[in-house]
Design an enzyme around this catalytic site. Structure first.
Site, PDB file in Angstrom:
ATOM      1  CG  HIS A  33      -1.921  -1.091   1.118  1.00 11.26           C
ATOM      2  ND1 HIS A  33      -3.242  -0.619   0.754  1.00 11.26           N
ATOM      3  CD2 HIS A  33      -1.971  -2.309   1.296  1.00 11.26           C
ATOM      4  CE1 HIS A  33      -3.976  -1.767   0.659  1.00 11.26           C
ATOM      5  NE2 HIS A  33      -3.270  -2.807   0.975  1.00 11.26           N
ATOM      6  CG  ASP A  82       0.103   9.262   0.687  1.00  9.30           C
ATOM      7  OD1 ASP A  82       0.209   8.027   1.157  1.00  9.30           O
ATOM      8  OD2 ASP A  82      -0.246  10.176   1.205  1.00  9.30           O
TER       9      ASP A  82
HETATM   10  C1  GDG Z   1      -1.991   3.825   3.343  1.00 12.87           C
HETATM   11  C2  GDG Z   1      -0.942   4.481   2.274  1.00 12.87           C
HETATM   12  C3  GDG Z   1      -2.715   4.448   0.612  1.00 12.87           C
HETATM   13  C4  GDG Z   1      -8.232  10.050   8.124  1.00 12.87           C
HETATM   14  N1  GDG Z   1      -8.322  10.802   9.080  1.00 12.87           N
HETATM   15  C5  GDG Z   1      -9.801  10.605   9.427  1.00 12.87           C
HETATM   16  C6  GDG Z   1     -10.118   9.353   8.415  1.00 12.87           C
HETATM   17  N2  GDG Z   1      -9.170   9.332   7.868  1.00 12.87           N
HETATM   18  C7  GDG Z   1      -9.325   8.291   6.597  1.00 12.87           C
HETATM   19  C8  GDG Z   1      -9.181   9.069   5.367  1.00 12.87           C
HETATM   20  C9  GDG Z   1      -8.774   7.931   4.505  1.00 12.87           C
HETATM   21  C10 GDG Z   1      -7.910   7.119   5.328  1.00 12.87           C
HETATM   22  O1  GDG Z   1      -8.118   7.344   6.547  1.00 12.87           O
HETATM   23  C11 GDG Z   1      -6.258   7.707   4.943  1.00 12.87           C
HETATM   24  O2  GDG Z   1      -5.753   6.885   3.941  1.00 12.87           O
HETATM   25  P1  GDG Z   1      -4.754   7.498   2.994  1.00 12.87           P
HETATM   26  O3  GDG Z   1      -4.749   6.579   1.901  1.00 12.87           O
HETATM   27  O4  GDG Z   1      -5.091   8.852   2.739  1.00 12.87           O
HETATM   28  O5  GDG Z   1      -3.407   7.164   3.974  1.00 12.87           O
HETATM   29  P2  GDG Z   1      -3.080   6.214   4.945  1.00 12.87           P
HETATM   30  O6  GDG Z   1      -3.726   5.718   6.060  1.00 12.87           O
HETATM   31  O7  GDG Z   1      -1.448   6.467   4.878  1.00 12.87           O
HETATM   32  O8  GDG Z   1      -3.001   4.566   3.901  1.00 12.87           O
HETATM   33  C12 GDG Z   1      -1.738   5.320   1.421  1.00 12.87           C
HETATM   34  C13 GDG Z   1      -3.779   3.677   1.712  1.00 12.87           C
HETATM   35  O9  GDG Z   1      -2.865   2.923   2.496  1.00 12.87           O
HETATM   36  C14 GDG Z   1      -4.491   2.693   0.729  1.00 12.87           C
HETATM   37  O10 GDG Z   1      -3.769   1.870   0.076  1.00 12.87           O
HETATM   38  O11 GDG Z   1      -3.583   5.251  -0.457  1.00 12.87           O
HETATM   39  O12 GDG Z   1      -0.721   5.845   0.438  1.00 12.87           O
HETATM   40  O13 GDG Z   1       0.041   5.237   3.270  1.00 12.87           O
HETATM   41  O14 GDG Z   1      -9.870   7.142   3.970  1.00 12.87           O
HETATM   42  O15 GDG Z   1     -10.494   9.709   5.115  1.00 12.87           O
HETATM   43  N3  GDG Z   1     -11.255   8.749   8.849  1.00 12.87           N
HETATM   44  C15 GDG Z   1     -12.313   9.371   9.758  1.00 12.87           C
HETATM   45  N4  GDG Z   1     -11.854  10.213  10.662  1.00 12.87           N
HETATM   46  C16 GDG Z   1     -10.639  10.847  10.600  1.00 12.87           C
HETATM   47  O16 GDG Z   1     -10.294  11.724  11.477  1.00 12.87           O
HETATM   48  N5  GDG Z   1     -13.513   8.676   9.781  1.00 12.87           N
END
Ligand code: GDG
Length: 468
Positions: A155, A359
């Site tokens: 990921h 990322d």
């Molecule tokens: C890894 C990889 C890749 C965030 N704050 C809150 C909240 N979130 C949710 C967001 C989003 C998720 O968490 C974060 O996803 P990301 O993709 O931005 O980042 P990572 O956690 O680092 O994920 C990344 C991912 O895996 C999938 O393959 O895209 O690059 O690092 O959905 O909305 N959700 C809630 N409250 C929050 O305060 N409910």
């Protein structure tokens, strides 16, 4: 598929219907195919069991947990996974914490888990392993004699060859990955870096069919850009009955950032760029605000505590210098916010500000786009370093190290005419739909099903044993 599907990820959801894009997509896949989801037990045991145990809802497929001791958690999870592999993959070799205990913990937990999976996996089963916590799992399963298909999906960014120098010699990614049938990565650039690693390894050859031949083994390496559950997110954002309410409370034009509080997400420079925008904006009557939601994560790791202090200081200074009696330019929330509220905030915000230094994909960028009102959409300002930028080229792409450029992008986004906003939104939304997470998991599993291993694992294992 004649056997069952076995999904392995560090976290396992326990609710009957878990929410959240990736977790929900895997849940849906398993609900349709049946099978087993294996993840870690959040409760530590002094003496972790050698067998998997049932955890959470078992009604549609089996959920099994592997136990860990407090030491396993410290060394495998916080240690090797998050203080060695995470920084190396995110180009932060300077943050790597070296410790033999971490290496040992990582190998111990993976080997134990391999033995546990081997107990429940039949020869026809297909195993899908998720993320950097489990790079060696296929190698450990092959050593036990498992001959079925094993796929891996990373990921986070695939590390550059130069950065891999910060890994200890025991972490031989080429060797570990070659035991999978299919290595799935987020982007084409990740695939290029992975191929470069194999090319640099003596004995690895790129075959005509695009696979890597590494000794006796053949492994496919392909990109499968992950996405979100588009329709569900659109529906949640549209359901925002109290959108006006939220907008009233926030007053003025809203710029939004949502990230786990991680040093890879580029938050300090984001704050600086917003500060620079405030300083340089021509119309001083204009009072936009940046709402940054950054829930805590991995706080036991010192680099995460450092970034928290840095942000608190920056936020205090920025507000101290710019706030008015009736205007707080920066709101920084270090807590988890409900998904429904997030979707509404995205829809309300004029600008989605997503500026990681590195990322794998970044799902927030996709959620922000999906939440927009097509009649009056906001603008996504997106770091070129996010995997999402490879396809979402109609966002305003920025260099997350260039404060000036990001501040100019904010100005451009806030002033953008409706027609241009709509054109950019339409192009980005097309990409968001094309990478829907349901389709992503289907594409990956079809590719894994079709992957052919040209060599018999039994003969490979025989040779392994003979040479040991
Ligand atoms: C890894 C990889 C890749 C965030 N704050 C809150 C909240 N979130 C949710 C967001 C989003 C998720 O968490 C974060 O996803 P990301 O993709 O931005 O980042 P990572 O956690 O680092 O994920 C990344 C991912 O895996 C999938 O393959 O895209 O690059 O690092 O959905 O909305 N959700 C809630 N409250 C929050 O305060 N409910």
């Amino acid at each position: 598929m004649s056997g069952k599907l076995i999904v392995v990820s560090n976290r396992i959801p326990t609710a009957a219907t878990p929410s959240g894009g990736l977790v929900f997509a895997l849940h849906e896949t398993l609900r349709k195919t049946g099978g087993i989801w294996i993840g870690s037990d959040p409760e530590f045991q002094a003496d972790p069991s050698d067998t998997l145990k049932e955890i959470g809802d078992q009604s549609t497929y089996q959920r099994l947990a592997f136990e860990m001791s407090e030491t396993d958690y410290q060394t495998f999870y916080l240690g090797f996974a998050n203080s060695v592999l995470w920084p190396v993959c995110h180009r932060r070799g300077d943050l790597v914490q070296m410790s033999r205990r971490f290496e040992e913990g990582y190998r111990r937990v993976n080997k134990r888990l391999a033995r546990q999976i081997f107990e429940v996996a039949g020869p026809e089963d297909m195993i899908w392993v998720h993320d950097y916590h489990f790079f060696p799992l296929a190698a450990d399963l092959r050593e036990l004699g498992f001959e079925g298909k094993i796929g891996f999906f990373l990921h986070i960014p695939f590390p550059a060859l130069g950065d891999m120098g910060a890994l200890p010699p025991s972490a031989n990614l080429a060797h570990w990955l070659a035991d999978y049938d299919l290595v799935g990565l987020q982007t084409r650039s990740d695939v290029a870096r992975c191929l470069e690693m194999f090319r640099s390894e003596l004995g690895a050859e790129l075959m005509h069919d695009g696979k890597i031949k590494y000794g006796e083994r053949r492994v496919g390496v392909r990109s499968f850009p992950i996405g979100i559950d588009v329709e569900a997110f659109v529906a949640t954002a549209e359901k925002s009955t109290n959108r006006e309410e939220i907008a009233k409370d926030l007053s003025g034009e809203l710029i939004i950032g949502v990230d786990r509080l991680d040093y890879s997400k580029g938050l300090p420079n984001r704050f600086r760029a917003f500060g620079r925008y405030l300083e340089t904006r021509k119309d001083k009557e204009r009072r936009p605000s940046l709402l940054q939601i950054a829930p805590p994560t991995r706080e036991e790791v010192s680099a995460y505590r450092d970034i928290r202090f840095e942000l608190e200081e920056l936020a205090g200074r920025l507000n101290g210098e710019n706030a008015e009696l009736d205007w707080t330019p920066l709101r920084y929330i270090h807590r988890n916010i409900d998904r429904d509220v997030l979707a509404k905030l995205f829809r309300t915000a004029r600008v989605g500000f997503v500026t990681p230094f590195a990322d794998g994909m970044n799902l927030v960028a996709k959620e922000y786009i999906a939440a927009q009102d097509p009649e009056d959409p906001g603008v996504l300002v997106l770091s070129r370093m996010a995997g999402a930028a490879e396809d979402m080229t109609e966002a305003l792409l920025v260099n997350p190290y260039d404060i000036e450029e990001m501040s100019e992008a904010l100005a451009q986004a806030l002033d953008m005419p409706l027609e241009e906003r709509q054109a950019r939104y339409t192009a980005c939304m097309k990409r968001v739909r094309a990478t829907d997470v349901g389709r992503w998991s289907e594409n990956y599993l079809n590719a894994l099903k079709d992957s052919r291993r040209d060599l018999s694992w039994s003969s490979f294992n025989e040779r392994h044993k003979n040479s040991a």
